[in-house]
Design a protein around this motif. Structure first.
Motif, mmCIF file in Angstrom:
data_model
loop_
_atom_site.group_PDB
_atom_site.id
_atom_site.type_symbol
_atom_site.label_atom_id
_atom_site.label_comp_id
_atom_site.label_asym_id
_atom_site.label_seq_id
_atom_site.Cartn_x
_atom_site.Cartn_y
_atom_site.Cartn_z
ATOM 1 N N VAL A 1 -40.906 -27.681 -13.172
ATOM 2 C CA VAL A 1 -40.311 -28.179 -11.758
ATOM 3 C C VAL A 1 -38.696 -27.661 -11.241
ATOM 4 O O VAL A 1 -38.777 -26.727 -10.773
ATOM 5 N N LEU A 2 -38.450 -28.353 -12.408
ATOM 6 C CA LEU A 2 -36.836 -28.206 -11.804
ATOM 7 C C LEU A 2 -35.635 -27.017 -12.222
ATOM 8 O O LEU A 2 -35.514 -26.693 -11.569
ATOM 9 N N ALA A 3 -36.702 -26.474 -13.226
ATOM 10 C CA ALA A 3 -36.414 -25.363 -13.830
ATOM 11 C C ALA A 3 -36.680 -24.216 -13.274
ATOM 12 O O ALA A 3 -36.315 -23.083 -14.023
ATOM 13 N N GLY A 4 -37.516 -24.610 -12.140
ATOM 14 C CA GLY A 4 -38.581 -23.169 -11.437
ATOM 15 C C GLY A 4 -39.552 -22.323 -11.999
ATOM 16 O O GLY A 4 -39.691 -21.636 -12.021
ATOM 17 N N LYS A 5 -40.243 -23.398 -13.366
ATOM 18 C CA LYS A 5 -41.566 -23.121 -14.055
ATOM 19 C C LYS A 5 -42.644 -22.523 -13.436
ATOM 20 O O LYS A 5 -42.742 -24.456 -12.957
ATOM 21 N N ARG A 6 -43.485 -22.506 -13.529
ATOM 22 C CA ARG A 6 -44.936 -22.387 -13.008
ATOM 23 C C ARG A 6 -45.138 -23.620 -14.109
ATOM 24 O O ARG A 6 -45.309 -23.272 -15.515
ATOM 25 N N ILE A 7 -46.236 -24.510 -13.504
ATOM 26 C CA ILE A 7 -46.749 -25.614 -14.053
ATOM 27 C C ILE A 7 -48.262 -24.874 -13.855
ATOM 28 O O ILE A 7 -49.148 -24.202 -13.749
ATOM 29 N N SER A 8 -49.137 -25.220 -15.541
ATOM 30 C CA SER A 8 -50.705 -25.248 -15.729
ATOM 31 C C SER A 8 -51.168 -25.921 -14.998
ATOM 32 O O SER A 8 -50.643 -26.764 -14.216
ATOM 33 N N GLU A 9 -52.874 -25.508 -14.854
ATOM 34 C CA GLU A 9 -53.929 -25.766 -14.979
ATOM 35 C C GLU A 9 -53.702 -27.604 -15.402
ATOM 36 O O GLU A 9 -54.447 -28.259 -14.584
ATOM 37 N N GLU A 10 -53.425 -27.938 -16.786
ATOM 38 C CA GLU A 10 -53.596 -29.315 -16.981
ATOM 39 C C GLU A 10 -52.312 -30.227 -16.297
ATOM 40 O O GLU A 10 -52.527 -31.492 -16.270
ATOM 41 N N ASP A 11 -51.253 -29.813 -15.512
ATOM 42 C CA ASP A 11 -50.022 -30.530 -15.286
ATOM 43 C C ASP A 11 -50.689 -30.785 -13.643
ATOM 44 O O ASP A 11 -50.649 -31.914 -13.678
ATOM 45 N N LEU B 1 -56.644 -19.582 -6.098
ATOM 46 C CA LEU B 1 -55.563 -19.411 -4.784
ATOM 47 C C LEU B 1 -54.574 -18.327 -5.716
ATOM 48 O O LEU B 1 -53.833 -17.337 -5.006
ATOM 49 N N ARG B 2 -54.457 -19.269 -6.993
ATOM 50 C CA ARG B 2 -52.302 -18.684 -6.989
ATOM 51 C C ARG B 2 -52.854 -17.382 -7.574
ATOM 52 O O ARG B 2 -52.037 -16.578 -7.664
ATOM 53 N N SER B 3 -53.845 -16.993 -8.082
ATOM 54 C CA SER B 3 -54.210 -15.585 -9.277
ATOM 55 C C SER B 3 -53.888 -14.746 -8.018
ATOM 56 O O SER B 3 -53.433 -13.793 -8.499
ATOM 57 N N LEU B 4 -54.533 -15.036 -6.772
ATOM 58 C CA LEU B 4 -55.210 -13.634 -6.012
ATOM 59 C C LEU B 4 -53.848 -13.385 -5.397
ATOM 60 O O LEU B 4 -52.967 -12.331 -4.890
ATOM 61 N N GLN B 5 -52.545 -14.539 -5.188
ATOM 62 C CA GLN B 5 -51.678 -14.313 -4.199
ATOM 63 C C GLN B 5 -50.650 -13.665 -5.089
ATOM 64 O O GLN B 5 -49.959 -13.027 -4.740
ATOM 65 N N ILE C 1 -46.599 -28.094 -5.195
ATOM 66 C CA ILE C 1 -46.211 -27.513 -6.980
ATOM 67 C C ILE C 1 -46.711 -26.607 -7.980
ATOM 68 O O ILE C 1 -45.906 -25.286 -7.879
ATOM 69 N N PHE C 2 -48.385 -26.845 -7.803
ATOM 70 C CA PHE C 2 -48.755 -25.790 -8.313
ATOM 71 C C PHE C 2 -48.369 -24.285 -7.341
ATOM 72 O O PHE C 2 -48.969 -23.607 -8.315
ATOM 73 N N LEU C 3 -49.206 -24.316 -6.370
ATOM 74 C CA LEU C 3 -48.793 -23.000 -5.740
ATOM 75 C C LEU C 3 -47.451 -22.549 -5.233
ATOM 76 O O LEU C 3 -46.834 -22.339 -4.311
ATOM 77 N N ASP C 4 -46.483 -22.492 -6.662
ATOM 78 C CA ASP C 4 -45.158 -21.948 -6.676
ATOM 79 C C ASP C 4 -45.536 -20.434 -5.532
ATOM 80 O O ASP C 4 -44.195 -19.900 -5.029
ATOM 81 N N ASN C 5 -46.198 -19.210 -5.568
ATOM 82 C CA ASN C 5 -45.732 -18.014 -4.785
ATOM 83 C C ASN C 5 -46.116 -18.175 -3.315
ATOM 84 O O ASN C 5 -46.836 -17.221 -2.730
ATOM 85 N N PHE C 6 -46.764 -19.621 -2.677
ATOM 86 C CA PHE C 6 -47.268 -19.349 -1.465
ATOM 87 C C PHE C 6 -45.948 -20.167 -0.785
ATOM 88 O O PHE C 6 -45.166 -21.428 -0.968
ATOM 89 N N ASP C 7 -45.096 -19.280 0.420
ATOM 90 C CA ASP C 7 -44.373 -19.854 0.978
ATOM 91 C C ASP C 7 -44.542 -21.167 1.890
ATOM 92 O O ASP C 7 -43.466 -21.778 2.436
ATOM 93 N N HIS C 8 -45.873 -21.593 2.895
ATOM 94 C CA HIS C 8 -45.603 -22.040 3.360
ATOM 95 C C HIS C 8 -46.633 -23.485 2.852
ATOM 96 O O HIS C 8 -48.127 -22.586 2.501
ATOM 97 N N ILE C 9 -46.562 -24.520 2.525
ATOM 98 C CA ILE C 9 -48.106 -25.843 3.121
ATOM 99 C C ILE C 9 -47.857 -26.050 4.032
ATOM 100 O O ILE C 9 -46.758 -27.059 4.379
ATOM 101 N N LYS C 10 -49.334 -26.192 4.825
ATOM 102 C CA LYS C 10 -49.287 -26.743 5.663
ATOM 103 C C LYS C 10 -50.598 -28.306 5.990
ATOM 104 O O LYS C 10 -51.006 -28.300 5.712
ATOM 105 N N ALA C 11 -50.154 -29.123 7.014
ATOM 106 C CA ALA C 11 -50.065 -30.794 7.040
ATOM 107 C C ALA C 11 -50.761 -30.552 8.313
ATOM 108 O O ALA C 11 -50.181 -30.547 9.595
ATOM 109 N N TYR C 12 -52.143 -30.204 8.394
ATOM 110 C CA TYR C 12 -52.406 -29.828 9.803
ATOM 111 C C TYR C 12 -53.136 -31.239 10.527
ATOM 112 O O TYR C 12 -53.820 -31.952 9.954
ATOM 113 N N TRP C 13 -52.026 -31.406 10.753
ATOM 114 C CA TRP C 13 -52.497 -32.571 11.810
ATOM 115 C C TRP C 13 -53.601 -33.513 12.602
ATOM 116 O O TRP C 13 -53.880 -34.600 12.363
#
Ligand code: V47
Ligand code: SF4
Length: 375
Positions: free
Chosen positions: A9-19, A249-253, A293-305
């Motif tokens: 993650v710190l190296a900006g690499k994609r994590i796997s499903e196992e991760d 989702l990540r694959s489609l994105q 962390i997993f959706l590295d190709n999504f710009d935004h994560i929403k916490a729907y209050w």
């Protein structure tokens, strides 16, 4: 294991499903929060977004009757409702000025720090009505657009779009193009639930498949309609179902880049046919963090209050979320299922909530353009 994931993650690499599975299994919530915050900060700096919006549900009559949905009714059943287009215009008129009467969301010149009423976006979703034709939805959108030209219309889940296409005999692509021409600005991310077939059949056997949901979204992205994506969690699924969902989702994105935000939706059990309790705060925060962390190709994560509550949403801003949604004003879906929150917050409350998490509050438009930053 966490050490090797941390390095990636710190190296900006994609994590796997196992991760991702390991992250869900880990009890080290602080490391998870720190990693997710690192990703969020790289994407959005110190900013956390909110929007002045209003939800409207045109009808709760639905032929699907998903087992987790306490909002829907069958036609003729007690509690079923149908709004006319005029009803919707009247609701919008309560907080917005119609064409000809000045701008809808101007600021008070005497008190520039005060955020005045009005909203920049309407979020419209409803049941699959057995009798309304596609033309009704086209008229709904074009009438709202004519009355409130500056208002962004975010409307209809992939499930509704698929239904409109079926009842009209038009392709999904043509249905979307017609809606876009009428004034549809973007689409929300509902109806995704959990894509995996086994769970989906237990939750909502009548609903379109996960693959079909993704196909409709792919088509929307192709015709230039940006959308969100959700995941309903905390019911009968396990963490491998969640990771499979995130992975699809990540694959489609990767292919379309058309998703704007990912929104984990915390399951609410009241008045539904799926037994279970409310999600825990730890699970809510983990799900936000793993999503970030997993959706590295999504710009935004929403916490729907509305679903997470104000306090967990605020904490979620330290676990990878960069958006807490909006003023909402009227919310029926979660409240039918035992939401513990109110139905609305004013912009000042959203700003306060974000600031107290140590973030710079940004009022955004529907495409995450800055309307105003509160430092
Ligand atoms: O599609 C239904 C879910 C969704 C329950 O895109 C439930 O910006 C929890 O999609 N417990 C509607 N969830 C909400 C939604 C949404 C909300 C806010 C912002 C956006 C966006 C999208 O709510 C439904 C379904 O997945 N839902 N019943 C329940 N008992
Ligand atoms: Fe209908 Fe949507 Fe409720 Fe399912 S979740 S019953 S499709 S309104």
């Amino acid at each position: 294991m966490l050490t090797s994931i941390r390095k990636k993650v710190l190296a900006g690499k994609r994590i796997s499903e196992e991760d991702a599975l390991h992250l869900f299994e880990s009890d080290d919530i602080f490391t998870l929060g720190a990693l997710a915050s690192h990703v969020a900060r790289k994407k959005n700096g110190p900013h956390a977004f909110f929007i002045r919006n209003r939800h409207i549900n045109p009808t709760n009559i639905c032929i699907n009757r998903c087992k987790f949905c306490a909002f829907s009714r069958s036609k003729g059943q007690q509690g079923a409702f149908e709004l006319t287009i005029e009803d919707m215009i009247n609701k919008l008129g309560e907080g917005q000025k119609a064409k000809g009467k000045g701008p809808g969301n101007g600021r008070s010149s005497r008190s520039p720090r005060l955020i005045t009423p009005g909203f920049s976006e309407v979020h419209i979703v409803g049941g699959l009505h057995p009798d309304w034709p596609l033309e009704h939805y086209l008229e709904m959108i074009s009438t709202i657009k004519k009355k409130f030209p500056k208002l962004h219309i975010k409307a209809f889940t992939a499930v509704e779009i698929d239904y409109f296409s079926k009842i009209s005999g038009r392709s999904v692509e043509d249905t979307l193009r017609d809606l876009k021409k009428s004034g549809l600005g973007s689409m929300p991310g509902g109806g995704a639930e959990i894509f995996g077939e086994g769970i989906r059949n237990q939750l909502c056997p009548e609903k379109i498949s996960g693959d079909r949901w993704l196909e409709v979204m792919e088509t929307a992205h192709r015709v230039g309609i940006r959308t969100n994506a959700t995941m309903l969690y905390g019911h009968v699924e396990d963490i491998s179902d969640r990771v499979d969902h995130l992975s699809r989702l990540r694959s489609l994105q990767d292919r379309t880049k058309g998703f704007q935000a990912f929104i984990p939706l915390a399951y609410h059990p009241k008045n539904t046919e799926i037994a279970g309790g409310y999600t825990s705060g730890i699970d809510d925060l983990k799900t936000i963090a793993v999503g970030r962390i997993f959706l590295d190709n999504f710009d935004h994560i929403k916490a729907y209050w509305i679903m997470l509550g104000e306090k967990i949403s605020q904490l979620a801003l330290l676990f990878g979320a960069d958006d807490i949604d909006g003023t909402i004003i009227e919310e029926k879906i979660t409240h039918s299922a035992g939401a513990l929150t109110g139905e609305k917050l004013v912009a000042e409350q959203l700003v306060d909530l974000i600031r107290k998490a140590g973030k710079a509050a940004v009022e955004r438009d529907s495409f995450y353009k800055t309307i105003r930053t509160y430092r």
